[in-house]
Design an enzyme around this catalytic site. Structure first.
Site, PDB file in Angstrom:
ATOM      1  N   LYS A 281       0.839  -1.210   0.000  1.00  0.00           N
ATOM      2  CA  LYS A 281       0.000   0.000   0.000  1.00  0.00           C
ATOM      3  C   LYS A 281       0.871   1.256   0.000  1.00  0.00           C
ATOM      4  O   LYS A 281       0.696   2.153  -0.822  1.00  0.00           O
ATOM      5  CB  LYS A 281      -0.933   0.016   1.236  1.00  0.00           C
ATOM      6  CG  LYS A 281      -1.840  -1.215   1.359  1.00  0.00           C
ATOM      7  CD  LYS A 281      -2.784  -1.116   2.541  1.00  0.00           C
ATOM      8  CE  LYS A 281      -2.101  -1.206   3.907  1.00  0.00           C
ATOM      9  NZ  LYS A 281      -1.535  -2.528   4.234  1.00  0.00           N
TER      10      LYS A 281
ATOM     11  N   ARG B 220     -10.009   0.446   8.582  1.00  0.00           N
ATOM     12  CA  ARG B 220      -9.652  -0.939   8.906  1.00  0.00           C
ATOM     13  C   ARG B 220     -10.762  -1.657   9.643  1.00  0.00           C
ATOM     14  O   ARG B 220     -10.590  -2.842   9.969  1.00  0.00           O
ATOM     15  CB  ARG B 220      -8.395  -0.946   9.784  1.00  0.00           C
ATOM     16  CG  ARG B 220      -7.095  -1.113   9.012  1.00  0.00           C
ATOM     17  CD  ARG B 220      -5.941  -0.927   9.970  1.00  0.00           C
ATOM     18  NE  ARG B 220      -4.804  -1.722   9.604  1.00  0.00           N
ATOM     19  CZ  ARG B 220      -3.675  -1.210   9.093  1.00  0.00           C
ATOM     20  NH1 ARG B 220      -3.581   0.076   8.846  1.00  0.00           N
ATOM     21  NH2 ARG B 220      -2.660  -1.995   8.829  1.00  0.00           N
TER      22      ARG B 220
ATOM     23  N   ARG C  16      11.915  -6.726   5.316  1.00  0.00           N
ATOM     24  CA  ARG C  16      11.981  -5.295   5.652  1.00  0.00           C
ATOM     25  C   ARG C  16      12.423  -5.102   7.102  1.00  0.00           C
ATOM     26  O   ARG C  16      13.124  -4.158   7.426  1.00  0.00           O
ATOM     27  CB  ARG C  16      10.621  -4.629   5.417  1.00  0.00           C
ATOM     28  CG  ARG C  16      10.696  -3.122   5.658  1.00  0.00           C
ATOM     29  CD  ARG C  16       9.404  -2.402   5.369  1.00  0.00           C
ATOM     30  NE  ARG C  16       8.342  -2.840   6.265  1.00  0.00           N
ATOM     31  CZ  ARG C  16       7.084  -2.417   6.165  1.00  0.00           C
ATOM     32  NH1 ARG C  16       6.727  -1.592   5.199  1.00  0.00           N
ATOM     33  NH2 ARG C  16       6.183  -2.849   7.015  1.00  0.00           N
TER      34      ARG C  16
ATOM     35  N   ARG D  40      11.050  -1.094  12.512  1.00  0.00           N
ATOM     36  CA  ARG D  40       9.671  -1.189  13.012  1.00  0.00           C
ATOM     37  C   ARG D  40       9.553  -2.414  13.904  1.00  0.00           C
ATOM     38  O   ARG D  40       9.737  -3.541  13.443  1.00  0.00           O
ATOM     39  CB  ARG D  40       8.688  -1.311  11.823  1.00  0.00           C
ATOM     40  CG  ARG D  40       8.307   0.015  11.205  1.00  0.00           C
ATOM     41  CD  ARG D  40       7.408  -0.161   9.984  1.00  0.00           C
ATOM     42  NE  ARG D  40       6.126  -0.803  10.274  1.00  0.00           N
ATOM     43  CZ  ARG D  40       5.093  -0.798   9.431  1.00  0.00           C
ATOM     44  NH1 ARG D  40       5.185  -0.182   8.267  1.00  0.00           N
ATOM     45  NH2 ARG D  40       3.970  -1.407   9.745  1.00  0.00           N
TER      46      ARG D  40
ATOM     47  N   ARG E  48      -0.602  -9.431  12.924  1.00  0.00           N
ATOM     48  CA  ARG E  48      -1.132  -8.327  12.102  1.00  0.00           C
ATOM     49  C   ARG E  48      -2.011  -8.885  10.991  1.00  0.00           C
ATOM     50  O   ARG E  48      -3.091  -8.352  10.697  1.00  0.00           O
ATOM     51  CB  ARG E  48       0.024  -7.510  11.486  1.00  0.00           C
ATOM     52  CG  ARG E  48       0.728  -6.616  12.486  1.00  0.00           C
ATOM     53  CD  ARG E  48       2.107  -6.210  12.029  1.00  0.00           C
ATOM     54  NE  ARG E  48       2.131  -5.415  10.807  1.00  0.00           N
ATOM     55  CZ  ARG E  48       3.252  -5.139  10.128  1.00  0.00           C
ATOM     56  NH1 ARG E  48       4.423  -5.585  10.570  1.00  0.00           N
ATOM     57  NH2 ARG E  48       3.187  -4.423   9.039  1.00  0.00           N
TER      58      ARG E  48
END
Ligand code: AP5
Ligand code: MG
Length: 369
Positions: free
Chosen positions: A193, A268, A307, A313, A325
């Site tokens: 996204k 969401r 990543r 993160r 998640r």
């Protein structure tokens, strides 16, 4: 929403509300006039629908005629002198009821009074479906009023914008804010996204709002919002709806002049989707499409673990949190596909392939909107 010439209009007064108002007007006039046979006079062009519906509701014998006011051409005077077309009948001694679609400044009404001054009618009554009290500048009494409206430009039900809109069975109001294109970029964690929004925002000159990015900005700056959000994000859970909705509203307000938005990571939940619809309609706008990047779960996990090696993160650092998640996505977010499908706004796009190819696929959808 509808478009007439270059302008957009949004629904304002429904056909049902109009019918109610006209029924009431007809009853009021009938009960006041008792057994008298009135002459109803419609003022063209706007009043043709009102007159037609009004006389159908009028419970007693009556006569109907139309007049039209036309400006003299080639007159030097700055005053808009008008002349009357269509009044051929002798109305002396009769009760005349002018039927107007709308009274705003009262300019037409002034002309009507001037023209009827010497017609020797028994009485001249004024009935109007719509009335704009804020715009009315004259002292003539309005005997019957259907619906009072604010001083906004309206079309439909006989009223036009540069010739168009008279045929609409309901009333629309001019949208005063410019037209926006608003897109929800959807998909599970790691679907791409953020990556795609970065290209699309430049290509289409849209403002990109990623709720995840805004949360991370707040976490970095240790704001109260950041501290609260961190306690959910680090576990891979969703931040509570109201907190997120308030934050999103603020972000949208910061960009008041935007040509449109790409929402990334919002909505969401169904509550967020409803809040977004409300926010858009408050801005005289709407969500045009939800475009979903479709990617298999195992590829998502792979991408996010990769990543996580450099992103810093905490929610990328651990496979368990990444899977949580994704689980949250299926449990709370995936239902939004239905929400937007029901509005014919859902577009699924294959999210696997090169970044450029996927941008191309997304652009193809956006270009059709
Ligand atoms: P958020 O920041 O939105 O994270 P996310 O949705 O979990 O998704 P990501 O940002 O990780 O993925 P993405 O789809 O943007 O993909 P990206 O382009 O980065 O939210 C974080 C948290 O904040 C949530 O868990 C929640 O707690 C909270 N939150 C946020 N919004 C909320 C809301 N509305 N309500 C409640 N809580 C909320 O790509 C991922 C990786 O893949 C990158 O490394 C990228 O380089 C790579 N990649 C991208 N495209 C490709 C491709 N085509 N091929 C190969 N690799 C690719
Ligand atoms: Mg993202």
């Amino acid at each position: 929403m509808i478009k007439l010439h270059d302008k957009y209009f949004k629904p304002f007064i429904s056909a049902e509300e109009i019918e109610e108002a006209i029924t009431r007007l007809a009853q009021e006039v009938a009960s006041d006039l008792k057994d008298e046979v009135p002459v109803f006079v419609g003022v063209l062009n706007g009043s043709f629908m009102v007159v037609s519906d009004f006389v159908k509701k009028y419970p007693k014998p009556c006569e109907v005629t139309f007049i039209k006011l036309a400006s003299y051409e080639g007159v030097k005077s700055t005053d808009d002198i008008q002349r009357l077309i269509g009044l051929t009948q002798d109305l002396s001694g009769r009760t005349v009821v002018i039927l107007e679609d709308i009274i705003d400044s009262g300019k037409t009404l002034k002309e009507i009074h001037r023209i009827f001054e010497n017609a020797n009618v028994k009485q001249l009554l004024i009935a109007t479906l719509f009335y704009k009290p804020e715009a009315y500048k004259k002292d003539f009494k309005l005997h019957y009023i259907g619906i009072k409206i604010p001083n906004k430009f309206i079309v439909g039900y006989g009223l036009d914008y540069d010739g168009l809109g008279r045929n609409l069975p309901e009333i629309y109001q001019l949208k005063t804010t410019q037209h926006m294109t608003n897109i929800v970029l959807f998909g599970p964690p790691g679907a791409g996204k953020g990556t795609q929004a970065n290209y699309l925002k430049d290509q289409y000159n849209l403002v990109h709002i990623s709720t995840g990015d805004v949360f991370r900005f707040n976490i970095k700056n240790k704001t109260a919002l950041g501290v609260l959000a961190k306690s959910f994000i680090d576990k891979g859970e969703l931040v509570p709806d109201q907190v997120t909705i308030d934050m999103l509203n603020t972000e949208v307000e910061k960009n008041a002049g935007a040509k449109g938005f790409i929402f990334d990571g919002f909505p969401r939940t169904p509550a967020q989707a409803k809040a977004l619809d409300q926010l858009m309609s408050d801005k005289d706008s709407q969500i045009d499409a939800m475009i979903a990047l479709e990617v298999e779960d195992e590829i998502l996990v792979e991408r996010l673990l990769e990543r996580g090696k450099t992103s810093g993160r905490p929610d990328d650092a651990d496979e368990g949190i990444i899977r949580n998640r994704i689980k949250e996505y299926y449990k709370k977010t995936a239902v939004l596909k239905e929400f937007y499908t029901d509005q014919n706004k859902y577009f699924g796009v294959d999210g696997i392939g090169s970044i450029e190819d996927i941008t191309e696929r997304l652009s193809t959808v956006i270009d059709t909107l």
